[in-house]
Design a protein around this motif. Structure first.
Motif, PDB file in Angstrom:
ATOM      1  N   ALA A 168       0.832  -1.207   0.000  1.00 15.32           N
ATOM      2  CA  ALA A 168       0.000   0.000   0.000  1.00 15.32           C
ATOM      3  C   ALA A 168       0.862   1.252   0.000  1.00 15.32           C
ATOM      4  O   ALA A 168       0.582   2.210  -0.741  1.00 15.32           O
ATOM      5  CB  ALA A 168      -0.921  -0.008   1.218  1.00 15.32           C
ATOM      6  N   TRP A 169       1.886   1.265   0.823  1.00 18.40           N
ATOM      7  CA  TRP A 169       2.782   2.422   0.878  1.00 18.40           C
ATOM      8  C   TRP A 169       3.412   2.669  -0.493  1.00 18.40           C
ATOM      9  O   TRP A 169       3.452   3.807  -0.969  1.00 18.40           O
ATOM     10  CB  TRP A 169       3.861   2.193   1.932  1.00 18.40           C
ATOM     11  CG  TRP A 169       4.967   3.209   1.883  1.00 18.40           C
ATOM     12  CD1 TRP A 169       4.843   4.569   1.928  1.00 18.40           C
ATOM     13  CD2 TRP A 169       6.362   2.941   1.767  1.00 18.40           C
ATOM     14  NE1 TRP A 169       6.083   5.158   1.845  1.00 18.40           N
ATOM     15  CE2 TRP A 169       7.030   4.190   1.741  1.00 18.40           C
ATOM     16  CE3 TRP A 169       7.124   1.778   1.678  1.00 18.40           C
ATOM     17  CZ2 TRP A 169       8.418   4.294   1.634  1.00 18.40           C
ATOM     18  CZ3 TRP A 169       8.500   1.881   1.565  1.00 18.40           C
ATOM     19  CH2 TRP A 169       9.130   3.130   1.553  1.00 18.40           C
ATOM     20  N   VAL A 179       1.565   3.800   7.290  1.00 17.12           N
ATOM     21  CA  VAL A 179       1.478   4.015   5.846  1.00 17.12           C
ATOM     22  C   VAL A 179       1.008   5.437   5.555  1.00 17.12           C
ATOM     23  O   VAL A 179       1.601   6.154   4.737  1.00 17.12           O
ATOM     24  CB  VAL A 179       0.505   2.992   5.207  1.00 17.12           C
ATOM     25  CG1 VAL A 179       0.247   3.335   3.739  1.00 17.12           C
ATOM     26  CG2 VAL A 179       1.069   1.584   5.324  1.00 17.12           C
ATOM     27  N   LEU A 180      -0.044   5.850   6.246  1.00 20.93           N
ATOM     28  CA  LEU A 180      -0.601   7.185   6.030  1.00 20.93           C
ATOM     29  C   LEU A 180       0.413   8.273   6.370  1.00 20.93           C
ATOM     30  O   LEU A 180       0.570   9.251   5.622  1.00 20.93           O
ATOM     31  CB  LEU A 180      -1.866   7.346   6.876  1.00 20.93           C
ATOM     32  CG  LEU A 180      -2.590   8.692   6.790  1.00 20.93           C
ATOM     33  CD1 LEU A 180      -2.964   9.037   5.356  1.00 20.93           C
ATOM     34  CD2 LEU A 180      -3.838   8.663   7.677  1.00 20.93           C
ATOM     35  N   LYS A 181       1.127   8.107   7.483  1.00 22.81           N
ATOM     36  CA  LYS A 181       2.135   9.095   7.868  1.00 22.81           C
ATOM     37  C   LYS A 181       3.239   9.203   6.815  1.00 22.81           C
ATOM     38  O   LYS A 181       3.713  10.305   6.507  1.00 22.81           O
ATOM     39  CB  LYS A 181       2.735   8.729   9.225  1.00 22.81           C
ATOM     40  CG  LYS A 181       1.789   8.942  10.397  1.00 22.81           C
ATOM     41  CD  LYS A 181       2.432   8.514  11.708  1.00 22.81           C
ATOM     42  CE  LYS A 181       1.507   8.757  12.889  1.00 22.81           C
ATOM     43  NZ  LYS A 181       2.106   8.289  14.167  1.00 22.81           N
ATOM     44  N   VAL A 229      -8.651  10.292  16.532  1.00 24.17           N
ATOM     45  CA  VAL A 229      -7.804  11.481  16.644  1.00 24.17           C
ATOM     46  C   VAL A 229      -6.437  11.218  16.020  1.00 24.17           C
ATOM     47  O   VAL A 229      -5.903  12.049  15.270  1.00 24.17           O
ATOM     48  CB  VAL A 229      -7.648  11.907  18.121  1.00 24.17           C
ATOM     49  CG1 VAL A 229      -6.553  12.960  18.268  1.00 24.17           C
ATOM     50  CG2 VAL A 229      -8.967  12.453  18.650  1.00 24.17           C
ATOM     51  N   GLU A 230      -5.859  10.040  16.299  1.00 29.04           N
ATOM     52  CA  GLU A 230      -4.552   9.700  15.730  1.00 29.04           C
ATOM     53  C   GLU A 230      -4.613   9.651  14.206  1.00 29.04           C
ATOM     54  O   GLU A 230      -3.695  10.113  13.515  1.00 29.04           O
ATOM     55  CB  GLU A 230      -4.076   8.352  16.278  1.00 29.04           C
ATOM     56  CG  GLU A 230      -3.688   8.391  17.752  1.00 29.04           C
ATOM     57  CD  GLU A 230      -3.322   7.015  18.276  1.00 29.04           C
ATOM     58  OE1 GLU A 230      -3.557   6.025  17.544  1.00 29.04           O
ATOM     59  OE2 GLU A 230      -2.818   6.928  19.403  1.00 29.04           O
ATOM     60  N   GLY A 231      -5.692   9.083  13.676  1.00 32.84           N
ATOM     61  CA  GLY A 231      -5.835   8.999  12.232  1.00 32.84           C
ATOM     62  C   GLY A 231      -5.966  10.365  11.580  1.00 32.84           C
ATOM     63  O   GLY A 231      -5.332  10.647  10.562  1.00 32.84           O
ATOM     64  N   GLY A 249      -3.264  12.581   9.020  1.00 27.39           N
ATOM     65  CA  GLY A 249      -3.589  13.072   7.686  1.00 27.39           C
ATOM     66  C   GLY A 249      -4.794  12.435   7.040  1.00 27.39           C
ATOM     67  O   GLY A 249      -5.020  12.632   5.842  1.00 27.39           O
ATOM     68  N   ALA A 250      -5.587  11.675   7.808  1.00 29.49           N
ATOM     69  CA  ALA A 250      -6.800  11.091   7.236  1.00 29.49           C
ATOM     70  C   ALA A 250      -7.818  12.187   6.936  1.00 29.49           C
ATOM     71  O   ALA A 250      -7.937  13.163   7.675  1.00 29.49           O
ATOM     72  CB  ALA A 250      -7.405  10.073   8.204  1.00 29.49           C
ATOM     73  N   ASP A 251      -8.562  12.020   5.851  1.00 35.66           N
ATOM     74  CA  ASP A 251      -9.593  12.989   5.485  1.00 35.66           C
ATOM     75  C   ASP A 251     -10.953  12.615   6.044  1.00 35.66           C
ATOM     76  O   ASP A 251     -11.816  13.475   6.219  1.00 35.66           O
ATOM     77  CB  ASP A 251      -9.678  13.092   3.960  1.00 35.66           C
ATOM     78  CG  ASP A 251      -8.391  13.623   3.364  1.00 35.66           C
ATOM     79  OD1 ASP A 251      -8.211  14.849   3.358  1.00 35.66           O
ATOM     80  OD2 ASP A 251      -7.562  12.808   2.917  1.00 35.66           O
TER      81      ASP A 251
END
Length: 223
Positions: A36-37, A62-64, A88-90, A94-96
């Motif tokens: 995914a990354w 991955v998101l970070k 909150v962490e997500g 950078g989660a939308d």
């Protein structure tokens, strides 16, 4: 429009692919964080649906990494846990948007469409360019208010041109978002698709800038 669904549970992954595909996305699937990354860092997606509980590399990491590398595609995070701290962490990573499991596919599709519209600066589900209008919720096309029957592939092309209606879209970009890496990525396939749409819509809807690409015509032609 291209979407990446990152989910390691095969049944959920298949359901995601079916639901997003029916909503007009061309969907790539992967089941581990490392892949995914790589995909999110090297491919251009209009949307990523990302499960947090992944093998090899967790979804939050991955998101970070994506955001640290400047990747700005909208990301809808899924989690089986769904606690407020993880939400909150997500969001901080950078989660939308955030959707706890279990969820209804109809809600996921609605949120996915909203994220894509928001990322393109289009708030409403009803989009217009000149005489052409698209309803993203119903996946319908109309010309001067009269419904026009289109195939799923034709709708996806018009929807992508609509999301990018302020610019000329190169053929290679259109092919990537319509077909990805399969055998249909040929210039003549795109030309045939444009020709079919022009027969249905008539002149003055899909414009061509020779050597550059396609655009939706309006009162003000794109620069």
């Amino acid at each position: 429009m291209r979407a990446l669904a990152v989910e390691d549970e095969p049944r959920i992954a298949a359901d995601l692919a079916a639901a997003l595909g029916a909503a007009g996305f061309r969907v790539d699937l992967c089941g581990d964080g490392e892949q995914a990354w790589f995909l999110g860092d090297t491919e251009d997606y209009d949307l990523i649906v990302l499960d947090l509980g992944l093998p090899r590399l967790d979804g939050l990491s991955v998101l970070k990494r994506w955001r640290a590398n400047g990747r700005e595609m909208p990301v809808l995070v899924l989690t089986a846990r769904g606690t407020w701290m993880e939400r909150v962490e997500g969001i901080d990573a950078g989660a939308d948007d955030y959707l706890p499991k279990p969820f209804r596919m109809e809600e996921l599709v609605a949120r996915a469409r909203a994220l894509v519209r928001r990322a393109a600066g289009r708030g409403s589900a009803l989009q217009t360019a000149g005489a052409l209008s698209l309803d993203a919720n119903r996946m319908t096309v109309a010309l001067r208010g009269v419904p026009v029957p289109v195939t799923a592939l034709e709708y996806r092309m018009l929807a992508y041109l609509m999301l990018n209606r302020d610019r000329v879209v190169p053929p290679t970009e259109l092919l990537e978002h319509l077909h990805g890496d399969d055998d249909a990525r040929e210039a003549n396939a795109l030309e045939a698709l444009v020709a079919r749409l022009r027969r249905k819509l008539g002149p003055g809807v899909i414009g061509t800038r020779r050597g550059f690409g396609y655009f939706l015509e309006s009162e003000d032609e794109p620069a």
